[in-house]
Design a protein around this motif. Sequence first.
Motif, mmCIF file in Angstrom:
data_model
loop_
_atom_site.group_PDB
_atom_site.id
_atom_site.type_symbol
_atom_site.label_atom_id
_atom_site.label_comp_id
_atom_site.label_asym_id
_atom_site.label_seq_id
_atom_site.Cartn_x
_atom_site.Cartn_y
_atom_site.Cartn_z
ATOM 1 N N SER A 1 0.796 -1.092 0.102
ATOM 2 C CA SER A 1 0.006 0.135 0.144
ATOM 3 C C SER A 1 0.859 1.417 0.033
ATOM 4 O O SER A 1 1.959 1.204 0.693
ATOM 5 N N VAL A 2 0.546 2.060 -0.735
ATOM 6 C CA VAL A 2 1.407 3.463 -0.766
ATOM 7 C C VAL A 2 0.367 4.773 -0.441
ATOM 8 O O VAL A 2 -0.907 4.727 -1.219
ATOM 9 N N GLN A 3 0.970 5.720 0.235
ATOM 10 C CA GLN A 3 -0.073 7.050 0.185
ATOM 11 C C GLN A 3 1.368 7.851 -0.073
ATOM 12 O O GLN A 3 2.243 8.431 0.791
ATOM 13 N N SER A 4 1.312 8.441 -1.287
ATOM 14 C CA SER A 4 2.195 9.271 -1.713
ATOM 15 C C SER A 4 2.377 10.593 -1.301
ATOM 16 O O SER A 4 0.983 11.218 -0.931
ATOM 17 N N ILE A 5 3.239 11.521 -1.344
ATOM 18 C CA ILE A 5 3.239 12.724 -1.078
ATOM 19 C C ILE A 5 2.659 13.746 -2.211
ATOM 20 O O ILE A 5 1.999 14.585 -1.760
ATOM 21 N N ASP A 6 2.564 13.027 -3.392
ATOM 22 C CA ASP A 6 1.667 13.759 -4.345
ATOM 23 C C ASP A 6 0.179 13.024 -4.046
ATOM 24 O O ASP A 6 -0.162 11.862 -3.300
ATOM 25 N N PRO A 7 -0.994 13.504 -4.514
ATOM 26 C CA PRO A 7 -2.308 13.055 -4.454
ATOM 27 C C PRO A 7 -2.767 11.793 -5.028
ATOM 28 O O PRO A 7 -3.461 11.783 -5.821
ATOM 29 N N TRP A 8 -1.763 10.633 -4.824
ATOM 30 C CA TRP A 8 -2.149 9.549 -5.482
ATOM 31 C C TRP A 8 -1.854 8.262 -4.239
ATOM 32 O O TRP A 8 -0.895 8.543 -3.354
ATOM 33 N N SER A 9 -2.444 7.380 -4.308
ATOM 34 C CA SER A 9 -2.326 6.167 -3.416
ATOM 35 C C SER A 9 -2.626 4.979 -3.942
ATOM 36 O O SER A 9 -3.156 4.896 -5.206
ATOM 37 N N ASN B 1 8.975 4.866 -30.984
ATOM 38 C CA ASN B 1 10.008 5.557 -31.647
ATOM 39 C C ASN B 1 11.146 5.982 -30.512
ATOM 40 O O ASN B 1 10.793 6.734 -29.894
ATOM 41 N N PRO B 2 12.115 5.175 -30.910
ATOM 42 C CA PRO B 2 13.348 5.316 -30.051
ATOM 43 C C PRO B 2 14.055 6.563 -30.418
ATOM 44 O O PRO B 2 15.138 6.968 -29.948
ATOM 45 N N PHE B 3 13.813 7.388 -31.520
ATOM 46 C CA PHE B 3 14.602 8.445 -32.038
ATOM 47 C C PHE B 3 13.925 9.792 -31.425
ATOM 48 O O PHE B 3 14.015 10.840 -32.207
ATOM 49 N N ASN B 4 13.575 9.682 -30.161
ATOM 50 C CA ASN B 4 13.424 10.895 -29.271
ATOM 51 C C ASN B 4 14.160 10.664 -27.898
ATOM 52 O O ASN B 4 14.606 9.706 -27.765
ATOM 53 N N ARG B 5 14.144 11.712 -27.320
ATOM 54 C CA ARG B 5 14.530 11.614 -25.605
ATOM 55 C C ARG B 5 13.566 11.615 -24.810
ATOM 56 O O ARG B 5 12.654 12.753 -24.794
ATOM 57 N N TYR B 6 13.325 10.563 -24.172
ATOM 58 C CA TYR B 6 12.205 10.548 -22.689
ATOM 59 C C TYR B 6 12.896 10.464 -21.519
ATOM 60 O O TYR B 6 13.517 9.582 -21.203
ATOM 61 N N ILE B 7 12.610 11.463 -20.866
ATOM 62 C CA ILE B 7 13.237 11.731 -19.570
ATOM 63 C C ILE B 7 12.284 11.939 -18.486
ATOM 64 O O ILE B 7 11.209 12.710 -18.545
ATOM 65 N N ASP B 8 12.359 10.931 -17.456
ATOM 66 C CA ASP B 8 11.337 11.054 -16.328
ATOM 67 C C ASP B 8 12.216 12.232 -15.341
ATOM 68 O O ASP B 8 13.197 11.928 -14.593
ATOM 69 N N PHE B 9 11.813 13.637 -15.460
ATOM 70 C CA PHE B 9 12.106 14.468 -14.632
ATOM 71 C C PHE B 9 11.652 14.644 -13.087
ATOM 72 O O PHE B 9 11.963 15.316 -12.117
ATOM 73 N N GLY B 10 10.423 13.935 -13.053
ATOM 74 C CA GLY B 10 9.809 13.901 -12.045
ATOM 75 C C GLY B 10 9.304 15.338 -11.213
ATOM 76 O O GLY B 10 9.083 16.253 -11.983
ATOM 77 N N SER B 11 9.456 15.411 -9.940
ATOM 78 C CA SER B 11 8.906 16.639 -9.221
ATOM 79 C C SER B 11 9.859 17.692 -9.560
ATOM 80 O O SER B 11 9.869 18.873 -9.039
ATOM 81 N N THR B 12 11.067 17.535 -10.205
ATOM 82 C CA THR B 12 12.102 18.764 -10.502
ATOM 83 C C THR B 12 11.328 19.547 -11.472
ATOM 84 O O THR B 12 11.856 20.828 -11.467
ATOM 85 N N SER C 1 9.504 15.636 -21.595
ATOM 86 C CA SER C 1 9.826 15.772 -20.322
ATOM 87 C C SER C 1 8.490 15.339 -19.576
ATOM 88 O O SER C 1 7.500 16.044 -19.554
ATOM 89 N N PHE C 2 8.942 14.235 -18.623
ATOM 90 C CA PHE C 2 7.917 13.664 -17.982
ATOM 91 C C PHE C 2 7.726 13.856 -16.420
ATOM 92 O O PHE C 2 8.677 13.875 -15.849
ATOM 93 N N SER C 3 6.502 13.979 -15.971
ATOM 94 C CA SER C 3 6.328 14.441 -14.368
ATOM 95 C C SER C 3 5.017 13.992 -14.159
ATOM 96 O O SER C 3 4.188 14.891 -13.842
ATOM 97 N N VAL C 4 4.573 12.701 -14.137
ATOM 98 C CA VAL C 4 3.298 12.103 -14.029
ATOM 99 C C VAL C 4 3.396 10.908 -13.004
ATOM 100 O O VAL C 4 2.684 10.018 -12.856
ATOM 101 N N GLY C 5 4.479 10.951 -11.996
ATOM 102 C CA GLY C 5 4.442 9.826 -11.237
ATOM 103 C C GLY C 5 4.733 8.674 -11.638
ATOM 104 O O GLY C 5 5.522 8.541 -12.776
ATOM 105 N N PRO C 6 4.341 7.565 -11.517
ATOM 106 C CA PRO C 6 4.632 6.148 -11.489
ATOM 107 C C PRO C 6 4.148 6.016 -13.178
ATOM 108 O O PRO C 6 4.762 5.038 -13.793
#
Length: 294
Positions: free
Chosen positions: A70-78, A241-252, A223-228
């Motif tokens: 079970s998870v209760q994230s600092i973000d509004p998801w659980s 399409n592997p010819f882009n840059r997909y980066i999980d920047f998260g909360s930054t 630029s991704f910032s949508v949690g899990p």
Amino acid sequence: MTCADAILNWCIENQIDLSKCSWTIGTFRSHFYTMAALINPSYPFAMKNNTGLAFIRLGDGEMMLMFGISVQSIDPWSWHGGQSRLGQDLIKALHYPKYQYNAFSPFYYGIYDAKDICSFHKFLTMIYQDPKYLTYTNLFVNTNYPATKLLHRSLIRDHRKKIILIINNETSSAKLAELNEWACEILLYPHNGPLMWENNEFREQAIEKIVTTAKRYRNRLFSFSVGPLSRVLIHHAWLENPFNRYIDFGSTLDEMTKNRVTRPYQSNTELNQDPTYAINFDANKRLFQVSTLN
């Protein structure tokens, strides 16, 4: 081949006694500079259309979902606990061996010592990737956060209208208008992704949205910032399409997209000091363990 197998094979090929087997990931700061150079390549490399990059970070939330905790994230998801559809998709993404054979578009994993959730040995045996593509899950935060903010500014300057933002749908309309001044496109996803992912229609639509967008571009920064959700969406985008840059920047991205501080490290970068990891093999127990060098 898993990370664990790759390290053992490397030792055998180099005639290293397994009792002395050790793989150093590298320093927290040096890995940041390496990743920053890949994310924002200099001219003329920035003009190439036949390369790409992916980087996903595995943290407590993702690990707990994968192991049904079970998870209760600092973000509004659980998550209430037990097997989840998103957790299963995260595991499948880790087990995808195709990542290993694409040097032109490397797929990096940010990892950490998840000892309170699973052993480090089990963690390594879950990931099908060459260990040279392992880095730190906290790469963009804590003491590296000031440098990350500079990276964001340089990306906006150097890649204006070539950045696709994938953020939460709580972003205000005024902020979206501001972001649209430099973003090429903005995709919105809900905060409570793990719960909504249980709905097959939502899951298919969410994947289709990122896949369709990835197919439409080449040599762009996502630029991704949508949690899990970021981790699974990056997996599907890279496959399409592997010819882009997909980066999980998260909360930054939060201070830039939400105009507020959402994490302690954003106001106190010295709060957490991130160590350098060394992966060691216990020849007696036949298990990998992680230790810190500083």
